[in-house]
Design a protein around this motif. Structure first.
Motif, mmCIF file in Angstrom:
data_model
loop_
_atom_site.group_PDB
_atom_site.id
_atom_site.type_symbol
_atom_site.label_atom_id
_atom_site.label_comp_id
_atom_site.label_asym_id
_atom_site.label_seq_id
_atom_site.Cartn_x
_atom_site.Cartn_y
_atom_site.Cartn_z
ATOM 1 N N ARG A 111 2.109 2.066 5.105
ATOM 2 C CA ARG A 111 3.090 1.923 3.853
ATOM 3 C C ARG A 111 2.591 1.089 2.961
ATOM 4 N N THR A 112 1.831 -0.049 3.253
ATOM 5 C CA THR A 112 1.134 -0.834 2.228
ATOM 6 C C THR A 112 0.060 -0.092 1.817
ATOM 7 N N VAL A 113 -0.953 0.533 1.983
ATOM 8 C CA VAL A 113 -1.987 1.035 1.690
ATOM 9 C C VAL A 113 -1.507 1.959 0.477
ATOM 10 N N MET A 114 -0.317 2.338 0.455
ATOM 11 C CA MET A 114 -0.067 3.634 -0.762
ATOM 12 C C MET A 114 0.133 2.382 -1.954
ATOM 13 N N ARG A 115 0.168 1.396 -1.966
ATOM 14 C CA ARG A 115 0.188 0.456 -3.322
ATOM 15 C C ARG A 115 -0.963 -0.652 -3.240
ATOM 16 N N SER A 116 -2.133 0.167 -2.995
ATOM 17 C CA SER A 116 -3.200 -0.814 -2.872
ATOM 18 C C SER A 116 -4.523 -0.243 -3.612
ATOM 19 N N VAL A 117 -5.382 -1.098 -4.164
ATOM 20 C CA VAL A 117 -6.645 -0.902 -4.973
ATOM 21 C C VAL A 117 -7.345 -0.021 -4.026
ATOM 22 N N PHE A 118 -7.369 -0.133 -2.577
ATOM 23 C CA PHE A 118 -8.094 0.697 -1.818
ATOM 24 C C PHE A 118 -7.674 1.997 -2.024
#
Length: 162
Positions: A52-59
């Motif tokens: 869920r966090t990766v969905m809002r990441s620079v990555f």
């Protein structure tokens, strides 16, 4: 596109692809091993939060943003670059699209979506978690090697043009 701009663009693509490889490598090397070694409820819940966090990441911007940029550079190379550099650019684009983008969309994301819909405390989640850890990590190895190989291709192309 001027040759100097293309060289710098290819170097940036090489660095960006290898940065993506570094994140994938961390998951393949120790993150997933640590999560799978935990109790299924804890590991599954932690991975749900990571996904869920990766969905809002620079990555994620880097991972997905490389797709149109590599396609655009490959198109420019097709009509404006001769010799070995063009082949390296096309190879880097193909490797990234197949081993990173397609593997992500057809392998890892469906598994992430299924895990996200599960309740960590349920027995079905514990059973799926074992499968998830093994199969997801195998696909992640492919993404690690693919993004690194694409990065190498783009850097070699830049050196061939320079």
């Amino acid at each position: 596109m001027s040759e100097h701009i293309l060289v710098y663009t290819l170097l940036a693509l090489g660095v960006a692809s290898t940065l993506v490889a570094g994140v994938f490598q961390a998951f393949s090397d120790f993150v997933m091993r640590g999560l799978v070694a935990a109790e299924p409820m804890g590991g599954a819940q932690s991975m749900q939060m990571i996904n869920r966090t990766v969905m809002r990441s620079v990555f994620l911007v880097l991972l997905l943003g490389l797709v149109p940029v590599t396609l655009a550079v490959s198109l420019v190379a097709q009509f404006g670059v001769d010799g070995a550099a063009r082949g390296w650019i096309h190879a880097g684009t193909a490797v990234y699209l197949v081993s990173v983008f397609l593997v992500t969309m057809l392998g890892n994301v469906p598994m992430n979506n299924r895990l996200d819909r599960m309740v960590p405390s349920e027995q079905a989640t514990a059973r799926y978690w074992d499968h998830y850890g093994r199969v997801w990590t195998r696909w992640n190895h492919v993404r690690t090697l693919g993004s690194f190989a694409a990065g190498v291709c783009f850097i070699v192309a830049a050196l061939a043009l320079a």
